[in-house]
Design a protein around this motif. Sequence first.
Motif, PDB file in Angstrom:
ATOM      1  N   GLN A 195       1.134  -1.465  -0.044  1.00  0.00           N
ATOM      2  CA  GLN A 195      -0.273   0.121   0.147  1.00  0.00           C
ATOM      3  C   GLN A 195       0.868   1.233  -0.234  1.00  0.00           C
ATOM      4  O   GLN A 195       1.479   1.280   1.073  1.00  0.00           O
ATOM      5  CB  GLN A 195      -0.803  -0.225   1.348  1.00  0.00           C
ATOM      6  CG  GLN A 195      -2.158   1.128   1.132  1.00  0.00           C
ATOM      7  CD  GLN A 195      -1.571   1.997   1.909  1.00  0.00           C
ATOM      8  OE1 GLN A 195      -1.491   2.203   2.852  1.00  0.00           O
ATOM      9  NE2 GLN A 195      -2.338   3.058   1.896  1.00  0.00           N
ATOM     10  N   TRP A 197       1.080   4.846   1.297  1.00  0.00           N
ATOM     11  CA  TRP A 197       0.438   6.215   1.941  1.00  0.00           C
ATOM     12  C   TRP A 197      -0.034   6.852   1.073  1.00  0.00           C
ATOM     13  O   TRP A 197       0.855   7.633   0.523  1.00  0.00           O
ATOM     14  CB  TRP A 197       1.556   6.225   3.110  1.00  0.00           C
ATOM     15  CG  TRP A 197       0.505   6.736   3.937  1.00  0.00           C
ATOM     16  CD1 TRP A 197       0.920   7.813   5.120  1.00  0.00           C
ATOM     17  CD2 TRP A 197      -0.366   6.117   5.336  1.00  0.00           C
ATOM     18  NE1 TRP A 197      -0.638   7.966   5.472  1.00  0.00           N
ATOM     19  CE2 TRP A 197      -0.780   6.670   5.761  1.00  0.00           C
ATOM     20  CE3 TRP A 197      -1.089   4.474   4.712  1.00  0.00           C
ATOM     21  CZ2 TRP A 197      -1.803   6.536   6.860  1.00  0.00           C
ATOM     22  CZ3 TRP A 197      -2.102   4.527   6.071  1.00  0.00           C
ATOM     23  CH2 TRP A 197      -2.760   5.439   6.819  1.00  0.00           C
ATOM     24  N   HIS A 301      -5.621  -4.106   0.108  1.00  0.00           N
ATOM     25  CA  HIS A 301      -6.647  -4.953   1.221  1.00  0.00           C
ATOM     26  C   HIS A 301      -6.866  -4.105   2.078  1.00  0.00           C
ATOM     27  O   HIS A 301      -8.231  -3.668   3.208  1.00  0.00           O
ATOM     28  CB  HIS A 301      -7.159  -6.450   1.540  1.00  0.00           C
ATOM     29  CG  HIS A 301      -6.756  -6.906   0.456  1.00  0.00           C
ATOM     30  ND1 HIS A 301      -7.606  -7.272  -0.965  1.00  0.00           N
ATOM     31  CD2 HIS A 301      -5.644  -7.394  -0.506  1.00  0.00           C
ATOM     32  CE1 HIS A 301      -7.033  -8.301  -1.825  1.00  0.00           C
ATOM     33  NE2 HIS A 301      -6.482  -8.123  -1.434  1.00  0.00           N
ATOM     34  N   ARG A 302      -6.096  -3.271   2.933  1.00  0.00           N
ATOM     35  CA  ARG A 302      -6.299  -3.127   4.646  1.00  0.00           C
ATOM     36  C   ARG A 302      -5.166  -1.334   4.245  1.00  0.00           C
ATOM     37  O   ARG A 302      -3.897  -1.537   3.024  1.00  0.00           O
ATOM     38  CB  ARG A 302      -5.939  -3.279   5.593  1.00  0.00           C
ATOM     39  CG  ARG A 302      -4.351  -4.180   4.963  1.00  0.00           C
ATOM     40  CD  ARG A 302      -4.574  -5.098   5.911  1.00  0.00           C
ATOM     41  NE  ARG A 302      -5.710  -6.073   5.837  1.00  0.00           N
ATOM     42  CZ  ARG A 302      -5.132  -7.743   5.216  1.00  0.00           C
ATOM     43  NH1 ARG A 302      -4.442  -7.688   4.927  1.00  0.00           N
ATOM     44  NH2 ARG A 302      -6.271  -8.545   5.283  1.00  0.00           N
ATOM     45  N   PRO A 303      -5.144  -0.546   5.088  1.00  0.00           N
ATOM     46  CA  PRO A 303      -4.053   0.355   5.201  1.00  0.00           C
ATOM     47  C   PRO A 303      -2.798   0.054   5.353  1.00  0.00           C
ATOM     48  O   PRO A 303      -3.132  -1.452   6.287  1.00  0.00           O
ATOM     49  CB  PRO A 303      -5.201   1.065   6.167  1.00  0.00           C
ATOM     50  CG  PRO A 303      -6.213   1.321   6.135  1.00  0.00           C
ATOM     51  CD  PRO A 303      -6.528   0.000   5.817  1.00  0.00           C
ATOM     52  N   HIS A 304      -1.400   0.438   4.482  1.00  0.00           N
ATOM     53  CA  HIS A 304      -0.372  -0.323   5.608  1.00  0.00           C
ATOM     54  C   HIS A 304       0.478  -0.919   5.247  1.00  0.00           C
ATOM     55  O   HIS A 304       1.171  -1.984   5.467  1.00  0.00           O
ATOM     56  CB  HIS A 304      -0.062   0.231   6.943  1.00  0.00           C
ATOM     57  CG  HIS A 304       0.163   2.048   7.566  1.00  0.00           C
ATOM     58  ND1 HIS A 304       0.923   2.004   6.840  1.00  0.00           N
ATOM     59  CD2 HIS A 304      -0.905   1.820   8.719  1.00  0.00           C
ATOM     60  CE1 HIS A 304       0.460   3.511   7.767  1.00  0.00           C
ATOM     61  NE2 HIS A 304      -0.244   3.311   8.791  1.00  0.00           N
ATOM     62  N   GLN A 305      -1.181  -2.113   4.153  1.00  0.00           N
ATOM     63  CA  GLN A 305      -0.409  -3.860   3.958  1.00  0.00           C
ATOM     64  C   GLN A 305       0.747  -3.783   2.707  1.00  0.00           C
ATOM     65  O   GLN A 305       1.286  -3.182   2.570  1.00  0.00           O
ATOM     66  CB  GLN A 305      -1.585  -3.861   2.509  1.00  0.00           C
ATOM     67  CG  GLN A 305      -1.713  -4.976   1.961  1.00  0.00           C
ATOM     68  CD  GLN A 305      -2.577  -5.668   0.762  1.00  0.00           C
ATOM     69  OE1 GLN A 305      -4.036  -6.126   1.766  1.00  0.00           O
ATOM     70  NE2 GLN A 305      -2.040  -5.828  -0.104  1.00  0.00           N
TER      71      GLN A 305
END
Length: 350
Positions: A195, A197, A301-305
């Motif tokens: 991911q 940022w 799929h999600r923050p900081h993945q």
Amino acid sequence: MKTRESSIIIGGGLSGLTLAYLLAQKHIEAIVLEASPRLGGRIQTVKGALGAPLELGATWFADKHRHLSSLSEELELQKFPQFSKGISLFQTKSFEPPQKFFVPEAETPSYRLAGGTQSLIDTLAQKLKAQNIRSNARVTGIRNSEDTVIVETATGEVFKAGKVIVCVPPQLAASQIEFSPELPKPVREILPTVQTWMAGAVKFTLEYSEPFWRNEGFSGMLYSHAGIVTEMYDHTNLEEDKFGFTGFLNSGAAAYAQEVRKEFVLRQLGELLGAKALQPTAYFDKVWTDEFVLAGSPVIHRPHQNNGHALLQMAYMDGKLYFCGTETATEFAGYMEGAVMAAKSIAERL
């Protein structure tokens, strides 16, 4: 044209410039290749009509971000606490008055840099040789050779170096750079899923000729579930002679034209803070989805993945290729602190 350097750094954001600065201190020559016309990456400070430094990118840091704090002190930059004194607003529904609440000043506040975060980028760049920084130099290929790595740009320039450090978001590197030979399959599978940022965030900033909200006892802090502005903060400068706000718009705002976003922002602030909010001296916003931040269709799929993933800590191409950047940091990934930590880690390894 072929140029031989000891190291090539791809990306002129905070991580890339910090790495170049640290290497220069160890008398290691490095050239920085930046794809965009400007340095800074996800740091971008613009000036309002009255000269206020206004942040469109990374803004805040805290005492626990000790590597960033140490670097700014070393560069003789001044920090100051984020203003939060007064009444703050929380808007739950557009048809109800906002809730008012008071937040005591934090014992451990967040900080901003005097003159804007861009001062960190500009100061780092000034510490380097001007000829070692190339803008508008988008890297398209990295090729392993016997004792060197060959780097090719979109304009046809070719560089050779003993080490190459990729300091752009991993997802961007995967989609825009051809690696030869191919990176190992596990790495090729991971890079597109890391991911980035701030990718997709919409940040806005306003400048005013006076701090009318402070004069009326407001902190400038706003949180909303109802309007286009989802969060906002006072953006007055260190000297308290330039005034404004900065904050974030909801993700759907990216679909509007900028003039429409401005119209909705001012309408919301006018309803919450009064007629003076309708007359800014400057308005800027930025949707962080351009080709220097994000490319293709990343599978996130999600923050900081996958930030700080173990595969991002390893060297490739016979120990000549490294990944570096805030997404590779094992702590504070996504933050300015992560960018500095990643640069320090690579500098020590080199």
